[in-house]
Design a protein around this motif. Structure first.
Motif, short mmCIF file in Angstrom:
data_model
loop_
_atom_site.label_atom_id
_atom_site.label_comp_id
_atom_site.label_asym_id
_atom_site.label_seq_id
_atom_site.Cartn_x
_atom_site.Cartn_y
_atom_site.Cartn_z
N MET A 128 -6.07 9.45 3.90
CA MET A 128 -4.63 9.58 3.65
C MET A 128 -3.91 8.25 3.49
SD MET A 128 -3.74 12.79 6.19
CE MET A 128 -4.51 12.07 7.66
N TYR A 129 -4.64 7.15 3.40
CA TYR A 129 -4.03 5.83 3.20
C TYR A 129 -4.66 5.21 1.97
CZ TYR A 129 -2.20 1.15 4.31
OH TYR A 129 -1.53 -0.05 4.27
N TYR A 130 -3.83 4.59 1.14
CA TYR A 130 -4.31 3.94 -0.09
C TYR A 130 -4.14 2.43 0.04
CZ TYR A 130 -4.52 8.58 -2.10
OH TYR A 130 -4.84 9.90 -2.33
N TYR A 131 -5.28 1.76 0.18
CA TYR A 131 -5.30 0.31 0.36
C TYR A 131 -5.38 -0.34 -1.01
CZ TYR A 131 -7.15 -4.22 1.91
OH TYR A 131 -7.37 -5.56 2.11
N ASN A 132 -4.33 -1.02 -1.40
CA ASN A 132 -4.13 -1.49 -2.76
C ASN A 132 -4.70 -2.89 -2.97
OD1 ASN A 132 -3.19 -1.97 -5.34
ND2 ASN A 132 -1.06 -2.28 -4.72
N ARG A 133 -5.87 -2.97 -3.55
CA ARG A 133 -6.46 -4.26 -3.88
C ARG A 133 -6.08 -4.73 -5.28
NH1 ARG A 133 -12.63 -4.39 -1.40
NH2 ARG A 133 -12.03 -4.45 0.79
N LEU A 134 -5.28 -3.94 -5.98
CA LEU A 134 -4.78 -4.36 -7.28
C LEU A 134 -3.58 -5.29 -7.14
CD1 LEU A 134 -4.91 -0.92 -9.13
CD2 LEU A 134 -6.57 -2.77 -9.26
N SER A 135 -2.96 -5.27 -5.95
CA SER A 135 -1.75 -6.06 -5.73
C SER A 135 -2.06 -7.55 -5.72
CB SER A 135 -1.13 -5.67 -4.39
OG SER A 135 -0.10 -6.57 -4.04
N SER A 136 -1.13 -8.33 -6.27
CA SER A 136 -1.28 -9.79 -6.26
C SER A 136 -1.17 -10.37 -4.87
CB SER A 136 -0.22 -10.43 -7.17
OG SER A 136 1.08 -10.09 -6.71
N SER A 137 -0.60 -9.60 -3.93
CA SER A 137 -0.45 -10.08 -2.56
C SER A 137 -1.61 -9.68 -1.67
CB SER A 137 0.86 -9.55 -1.95
OG SER A 137 0.85 -8.13 -1.92
N SER A 138 -2.59 -8.97 -2.23
CA SER A 138 -3.75 -8.57 -1.45
C SER A 138 -4.50 -9.79 -0.93
CB SER A 138 -4.69 -7.71 -2.29
OG SER A 138 -5.90 -7.47 -1.60
N THR A 139 -4.85 -9.76 0.35
CA THR A 139 -5.57 -10.90 0.95
C THR A 139 -6.95 -11.07 0.35
OG1 THR A 139 -6.37 -9.48 2.74
CG2 THR A 139 -4.32 -10.71 3.13
N ASP A 163 0.84 -1.20 0.00
CA ASP A 163 0.00 0.00 0.00
C ASP A 163 0.87 1.25 0.00
OD1 ASP A 163 -2.10 -1.80 0.20
OD2 ASP A 163 -2.29 -1.58 2.36
N TRP A 164 0.25 2.43 0.02
CA TRP A 164 1.01 3.66 0.11
C TRP A 164 0.19 4.71 0.85
CZ3 TRP A 164 -1.11 1.73 -4.37
CH2 TRP A 164 -2.05 2.53 -5.03
N ILE A 165 0.85 5.82 1.23
CA ILE A 165 0.19 6.85 2.03
C ILE A 165 0.38 8.22 1.41
CG2 ILE A 165 0.42 5.53 4.17
CD1 ILE A 165 2.80 7.26 4.93
N SER A 166 -0.50 9.15 1.77
CA SER A 166 -0.37 10.54 1.32
C SER A 166 0.83 11.19 1.98
CB SER A 166 -1.63 11.33 1.66
OG SER A 166 -2.76 10.79 1.00
N GLU A 167 1.49 12.09 1.27
CA GLU A 167 2.73 12.68 1.78
C GLU A 167 2.50 13.60 2.99
OE1 GLU A 167 3.11 16.51 -1.28
OE2 GLU A 167 4.43 14.76 -1.52
N GLU A 168 1.26 14.02 3.21
CA GLU A 168 0.97 14.92 4.34
C GLU A 168 0.45 14.17 5.57
OE1 GLU A 168 -2.85 14.67 1.96
OE2 GLU A 168 -0.70 14.84 1.52
N LEU A 169 0.41 12.85 5.53
CA LEU A 169 -0.21 12.09 6.63
C LEU A 169 0.44 12.40 7.98
CD1 LEU A 169 -1.15 8.30 6.49
CD2 LEU A 169 -0.42 9.41 8.57
#
Length: 355
Positions: free
Chosen positions: A220-231, A97-103
């Motif tokens: 401010m958080y990006y939960y990545n469900r496009l990832s192959s490792s996503s549960t 995943d990734w986060i916003s730079e201002e978090l």
């Protein structure tokens, strides 16, 4: 220069996240607030993740790397990072995943104070194939002292139970929470074998024992469900046992009882977990007969699969069918629900085009 005692310790548990890891780490190091340490916990990865971690550590002295010889799971990896952390607050980020730079800067405005709250809670965005979905707060934005938590949050901490069972005032995720190290050290997940729901047991326990919590409406958080490792993309053979283990853990650690109707909330969550087991069989397109056999085998040693008072009336036919082991009927009902939902979506799109 890395601060000796930074305000934040950001911990990233990593297991074979090589494809998404650079984006994750770069989003953390790009924070506009710079007084933090980043602890990368390589949980026995067998891809290029260990080398990526070391490359970032060589370039930025805020980065520390823990290399583990074998994979022990996300619970152990998070705990290893926690025990090494020197920050006043701890924040967990998943490696894909990734986060916003201002978090961290936004969090510091609330947490870097004379009498700061124990937790900073915000919103997150789910990134999936059909676009982004923003999860909003279930409470009003602002500071909640203990009295306000007990009145407005804790009675519906895990589930909101009316005519239906809905998600509670506190999300099950750790991704949207920055928690004081002191609170976490007392309420981290001690059951290292939990493979599902390990976020929720920490989230709910810390929220229950916090004195003050600040809720922010910023996403401010990006939960990545496009990832192959996503549960979300994986089939969990032990999902039934996992959900049961989470319910047992919550009852033991939240001291479930009449307090804030926690037992009722846990039971509602447990019921939803059992329903998810049945939905998983349909989602992965398993034949009805084989899926029913599988579910029957899972419940073979239990006289009563599930029973609880105080839940919405419409769930009891479902519960009765569960205890009668009528899994074929339950599976067909789920197929029917999916068909109706797909038809309604098609009808909505058709009606929109006709306009």
């Amino acid at each position: 220069m890395r601060s000796k005692n930074p305000l934040f310790s950001v911990i990233v548990p990593i297991y074979n996240n090589g494809h998404d890891l650079k984006k994750c780490i770069n989003s953390i190091l790009a924070q506009t607030y710079t007084e933090f340490e980043l602890i990368l916990v390589d949980d026995g990865s067998t891809d290029g993740s260990p080398q990526i971690c070391d490359q970032f550590a060589d370039k930025d002295e805020r980065v520390q790397v823990i290399h583990k010889e074998k994979n022990e799971g996300v619970v152990v990896a998070r705990n290893d990072g926690l025990f090494q952390a020197s920050g006043k607050y701890v924040y967990y980020v998943d490696g894909d995943d990734w986060i916003s730079e201002e978090l961290l800067e936004e969090a510091s405005k609330i947490l870097d104070a004379e009498d700061p709250p124990d937790m900073f809670v915000f919103c997150y965005i789910i990134v999936q194939e059909d676009g982004q979905v923003r999860r909003t707060l279930q409470v009003d934005e602002g500071l909640y002292n203990r009295k306000r938590l007990e009145e407005e949050v804790l009675p519906e901490l895990i589930c909101i139970i009316n005519r239906t069972i809905q998600r509670g005032k506190c999300s099950a995720s750790l991704a949207d929470k920055i928690i004081s190290k002191e609170l976490l050290e007392n309420h981290y997940c001690s059951e290292i074998f939990l493979f599902r729901g390990e976020d929720s047991v920490i989230s709910y326990e810390c929220m229950l024992f916090a004195d003050k919590v600040y809720f922010s409406g910023l996403a401010m958080y990006y939960y990545n469900r496009l990832s192959s490792s996503s549960t979300m993309k994986k089939y969990h053979m032990d999902l039934y046992e996992g959900n049961k283990a989470v319910a047992d853990y919550l009852r033991a650690h939240l001291k479930a009882g009449k307090l804030f109707q926690l037992e009722r909330q846990i039971s509602a969550s447990e019921f939803r977990g059992i329903v998810n087991v049945i939905h998983q069989e349909i989602d992965f397109k398993h034949p009805i007969f084989k899926a029913a056999q599988f579910l029957r085998k899972k419940c073979r040693g239990e006289k009563i699969i599930f029973w609880s008072a105080g839940l919405p009336l419409h769930v009891y036919p479902y519960i009765i069918l569960l205890n009668l082991r009528c899994f074929e009927i339950l599976l067909l009902c789920v197929v029917g629900e999916y068909f109706i939902m797909d038809f309604l979506k098609w009808f909505k799109r058709y009606f929109t085009r006709m306009k």
